[in-house]
Enzyme design. Structure first.
Site, PDB file in Angstrom:
ATOM      1  N   HIS A 243     -25.268  -2.530  -0.639  1.00  0.00           N
ATOM      2  CA  HIS A 243     -26.290  -2.557  -1.680  1.00  0.00           C
ATOM      3  C   HIS A 243     -26.907  -3.934  -1.847  1.00  0.00           C
ATOM      4  CE1 HIS A 243     -25.207   1.406  -3.263  1.00  0.00           C
ATOM      5  NE2 HIS A 243     -23.946   1.074  -3.099  1.00  0.00           N
TER       6      HIS A 243
ATOM      7  N   ARG B 128     -14.018   8.348  -6.928  1.00  0.00           N
ATOM      8  CA  ARG B 128     -14.416   7.016  -7.377  1.00  0.00           C
ATOM      9  C   ARG B 128     -13.693   6.711  -8.689  1.00  0.00           C
ATOM     10  NH1 ARG B 128     -20.402   8.876  -7.236  1.00  0.00           N
ATOM     11  NH2 ARG B 128     -19.322  10.839  -6.943  1.00  0.00           N
TER      12      ARG B 128
ATOM     13  N   CYS C  13     -13.226  11.431  24.175  1.00  0.00           N
ATOM     14  CA  CYS C  13     -13.934  12.188  23.140  1.00  0.00           C
ATOM     15  C   CYS C  13     -15.413  12.175  23.527  1.00  0.00           C
ATOM     16  CB  CYS C  13     -13.713  11.527  21.781  1.00  0.00           C
ATOM     17  SG  CYS C  13     -14.877  12.073  20.516  1.00  0.00           S
TER      18      CYS C  13
ATOM     19  N   LYS D  94     -26.944  10.329 -11.269  1.00  0.00           N
ATOM     20  CA  LYS D  94     -27.545   9.604 -10.152  1.00  0.00           C
ATOM     21  C   LYS D  94     -28.099  10.504  -9.073  1.00  0.00           C
ATOM     22  CE  LYS D  94     -26.159   4.871 -10.051  1.00  0.00           C
ATOM     23  NZ  LYS D  94     -25.685   3.783  -9.216  1.00  0.00           N
TER      24      LYS D  94
ATOM     25  N   GLU E  43       0.839  -1.202   0.000  1.00  0.00           N
ATOM     26  CA  GLU E  43       0.000   0.000   0.000  1.00  0.00           C
ATOM     27  C   GLU E  43       0.877   1.256   0.000  1.00  0.00           C
ATOM     28  OE1 GLU E  43      -3.258   0.945  -0.208  1.00  0.00           O
ATOM     29  OE2 GLU E  43      -2.429   2.956   0.038  1.00  0.00           O
TER      30      GLU E  43
END
Lengths: 412, 467
Positions: B62, B323, B412, B262, B44
């Site tokens: 989805h 994207r 926090c 979209k 990476e």
């Protein structure tokens, strides 16, 4: 969760407002007065305001000493100040769920005082476009980093804002050894005392860019600069590795909203009457959660005032209905936000969006004029800051019809 | 367990090197980790997993109801959704099956709903239902005025994309995958049947190569002498609203897709926030992850119509993700047997949902390309820290606090993150290498104050642990 514990008064927040209320109540024999503070130290925001301006004329103090003094005062008076305890939510009309290292607990009280304070709007809430690099903070974070933790910040900072808190941020940047590249405000002039603004500019050489907006944050990983645009259309990049967003306070009203208390649309905090009573019987609110943001002294004064109202309530007092106070442009909000005819004492704080050329306010209810008041300000009008705080006395409140419509405050 | 972020890379060749530790790369690494005979490296460029498109998306699990029927994407989304739902339960990844409503705001959009329902059927999703305005406003009382009806898709869920990616990577590393961070591939070559990946940390050798480089998949493809596709970054800006906005919305509110695009959605998040976005801007710059004044104001304008009260709530975050658009309406997953190379390109916003099915597919393709994976084993499950509001958080668990009071010490306050959770994250298999990484793992500093109250305290804990 093991049952419910009962106290007489539960104060949420150990800042100046909460501690002052607790001290008065405990001293007056209000029974068990408990203050819940989610931080590890009591004192609220003054804990990290390592500058003067606290205390009184005769006994000036720095923020941290003031915070200590208030916390000690409350404890000495007999209030129980519990740090590291978070009030999570409501468990009933006058009960809260809490969590601490000792576990969860439900606490019920005869009266609850919300003193949860206010915070600065961070970059995201201001919708400042650009990347999301490191080196972006508010004054609250900056002061804690430098004064409480001794952390290094960057070396070149831009301070957004030119109010008192912005000048405090500027001082903290300098105290950390970094340089303030510029202060930036979209307003036409500084919003602090002229001497303070001049001092920063002349003695410390900090340029003040007025009429200027931060339009973009730049840099991947670490901030590399901010893009600014002047109202005349010119645009420039100020190279820096730190940007401090100051001011633009909003109340920390989460608990009030979770409890379904009526909030004021102007201040966004819980709406209270002159006796600092919220819309729910037995729940009071004091300090900057009511009017973001007042001084520590204002919060403490309100805390003391609320103590009187809490004692009346504990002694079996009633919870009178209040009439909303409504302001119109250029006034932005007023606090307290509701009024009853019995609200004789105290004063109202107003915030306007621009300097008032005419400084006479008219108070009306259902078309009937209750009062015309010249507002007080310690500064001549040419020097009154734009987003200014004005005060209004409560001499007209006895003329309010408790069953009438909202009371309107307009600029005459 | 090997996670490196600096220093030289191991000299011994790997069987498989996966480039890109996004949600897809991590899922592939996890799938290969089932084969103990394989030496696998996950490489990476950034200093953490899930740093590209995987961290800046709309966080939806989805059903695939609106995929192109018959496409690879449709199949992998359908399979992946089932696999991820089961995996999430096993691993403690927060998922909330809130369902979606595709809201029709005009007659034209209303007329499109039956066709969308048919398309869902062709994608083997049969639970959609068209609802009228009465039911719509009962389901969503805060919806702006003027909606005519909606298509209800009950199977759409919200998920924590970040925990998903980290769970895959954690499980992979615990089962022997080497994760090399901060390792950007600058050049690639082949020598004696081995891939040589030249990185800024030295050269890594592998027999097989998987390109899961997301936005940079085309660049890596070109380094290997292929020009199959071009990735055009499509920027999506998103606004995250404070938790106090959460009661305003119950479903994922999707726009009806039109020829113009979209459109933007309003959706709850598993952390209890509300998301508004994304924009869709085709760009050239793969680093253009900044938000813009125009983008934010367009989002607010559309959000005002969908959920007017949302705009009165405080914003806790604004972000922009890129994207990977390829100009093709499908994934670009292909094996190149002669090169011992598998490309996993064009993984669009459905990649999170499909990730586990993509990984299974890639393992098959690797076998087709000549990799003998050897025997397989079941993986030890991972249990991830819960960041979801629909499940008990540590500060809500009396048993946990009694055993360890650090879970009752909140640092926090806006997100109610305890010192115990921060400590755990700093000591985890793949520890954060910065405050942003700590935020993604715990939500510390992710709330409405953005560090006003806790920023310095969280930084102090991080610096103490990493000193």
């Amino acid at each position: 969760m093991s049952g419910v514990r009962r106290v007489d008064v539960l104060v949420v927040g150990a800042g100046p407002g909460g501690l002052a209320a607790a001290a008065r109540l405990a001293a007056a024999g209000a029974g068990r007065v408990e203050v819940l503070e989610r931080e590890q130290q009591a004192g609220g925001v003054p804990r990290h305001c390592a500058h003067g301006g606290f205390g009184t004329w005769t006994h000036p103090l720095t923020g941290p000493s003031y915070a200590r003094l208030l916390a000690e005062g409350a404890a000495r008076a007999g209030a129980v100040v519990r740090t590291g305890v978070t009030a999570l939510d409501w468990a009933g009309p006058l009960a809260l769920t809490t969590v601490s290292p000792r576990g969860p607990e439900k606490i019920e009280a005869a009266a609850i005082v919300l003193a949860t304070g206010a915070r600065e709007r961070p970059r995201a809430a201001r919708l400042v476009p650009g990347t999301r690099p490191a080196g972006v903070c508010t004054t609250g974070e900056l002061q804690q980093a430098v004064h409480l933790y001794g952390q290094r910040i960057g070396s070149r900072a831009v301070v957004v804002g030119a109010e008192d808190v912005s000048y405090a941020a500027t001082a903290t940047v300098r105290a950390s050894g970094a340089r303030v590249v510029a202060m930036v405000t979209d307003l036409p002039r500084a919003q602090a005392a002229p001497a303070r603004a001049l001092d920063a500019r002349l003695r410390h050489g900090v340029p003040l860019l007025t009429g200027t907006t931060v339009t973009e944050l730049l840099g991947h990983g670490r901030l590399s600069g901010v893009r600014v645009r002047h109202r005349d259309g010119r645009s420039a990049v100020l190279p820096c590795d730190t940007v401090v967003f100051t001011g633009d306070f909003v109340p920390d009203h989460e608990l009030a909203r979770r409890g379904g208390l009526v909030c004021d649309p102007g201040t966004r905090g819980p709406a209270v009457d002159g006796a600092l009573r919220t819309s729910r019987a037995g729940v009071f609110a004091v300090g900057s959660v009511l009017h973001p943001v007042g001084s520590a002294a204002t919060a403490a004064r309100e805390g003391a005032r609320a103590a009187g109202a809490v004692r009346q309530w504990l002694a079996g007092g009633d919870w009178p209905g209040a009439v909303p106070l409504v302001v119109s442009e250029p006034l932005r909000w007023i606090a307290p936000h509701r009024v009853t005819p019995a609200d004789r004492h105290g004063r109202y704080v107003l915030r306007s969006t621009e300097p008032l050329t005419r400084r006479v306010l008219r108070v009306t209810q259902d078309g009937r004029t209750l009062d015309r008041v010249r507002v007080r300000s310690s500064l001549p009008s040419a020097l009154v800051p734009y987003r200014t705080t004005l005060t209004l006395t409560a001499r007209w409140t006895h003329r309010v019809d408790a069953k009438g419509g909202p009371v309107r405050i307009t600029v005459d | 367990m090997t996670v490196t972020a600096q220093g030289p890379l191991p000299e011994r060749p790997y069987d498989v090197a996966i480039v890109g530790a996004g949600v897809v790369g991590c899922a592939i690494a996890r799938a290969l980790a089932r084969h103990p005979g394989l030496r696998v490296a996950l490489v990476e460029a950034q200093d953490d997993v899930g740093q590209g498109t995987s961290k800046a998306n709309t966080a939806i699990l989805h059903t695939g109801f609106d995929a192109v029927p018959g496409s690879l994407e449709a199949r992998l989304v359908r399979e992946g959704a089932r696999m991820l739902a089961a995996y999430a339960t096993e691993s403690g990844i927060p998922v909330e099956p809130v369902g979606a409503l595709l809201v029709a705001w005009d007659a034209d959009q209303l007329a499109r709903l039956p066709r969308l329902a048919e398309k869902a059927e062709r994608n083997a999703y049969r639970d959609t239902r068209i609802v009228g305005p009465d039911e719509l406003y009962t389901r969503e009382p805060h919806l702006g005025p003027g909606a005519l009806g909606a298509l209800h898709v009950p199977g759409e869920s919200i998920v924590c994309p970040w925990t998903t990616t980290l769970a895959y990577a954690t499980q992979a590393v615990r089962h022997g995958v080497d994760l090399h961070l901060g390792c950007r591939v600058t050049r690639a070559s082949r020598q004696d049947g081995e891939h040589l990946l030249h990185t800024d940390r030295g050269t890594l050798r592998a027999r097989f190569l998987v390109n899961a480089a997301g936005l940079h998949a085309d660049t890596l493809d070109r380094l290997l002498g292929r020009q199959d596709f071009t990735v055009t970054p499509r920027r999506g800006q998103l606004i995250v609203f404070d938790k106090l906005a959460r009661p305003l919305v119950r479903h994922i509110l999707l726009p009806v897709p039109t020829a113009l695009g979209k459109g933007v959605l309003v959706a709850p998040t598993v952390y209890g926030n509300v998301l508004l976005g994304p924009t869709a801007e085709d760009l050239d710059d793969k680093r253009a992850t900044g938000s813009t004044a125009e983008g934010l104001s367009a989002l607010r304008e559309q959000g005002r119509r969908i959920l007017p009260e949302l705009l009165d709530e405080e914003v806790t975050a604004v972000y922009a993700g890129l994207r990977a658009a390829t100009g093709h309406e499908d994934y670009r997953i292909a094996a190149h047997r002669e090169n011992s190379y598998v490309t996993v390109g064009g993984i669009r916003s459905t990649g999170l949902t499909a990730s586990l099915a993509i990984a299974a597919h890639v393992v098959e393709l690797l076998a087709d390309a000549g990799l003998d994976p050897g025997p397989a084993r079941d993986l030890e499950p991972v249990r991830m820290p819960n960041l979801g509001e629909a499940f008990p958080r540590p500060h809500q668990r009396a048993d946990l606090i009694a055993a360890d009071p650090e879970y009752g010490t909140l640092v926090c306050h806006c997100e109610r993150v305890s010192r115990g959770e921060i400590r755990d994250a700093l000591a985890s298999t793949i520890p954060p290498r910065g405050l942003d990484g700590l935020r993604r793992r715990t939500r510390a500093r992710a709330g409405r104050c953005q560090g006003f109250y806790c920023g310095a305290a969280v930084r102090a804990l991080f610096e103490e642990a990493t000193r």
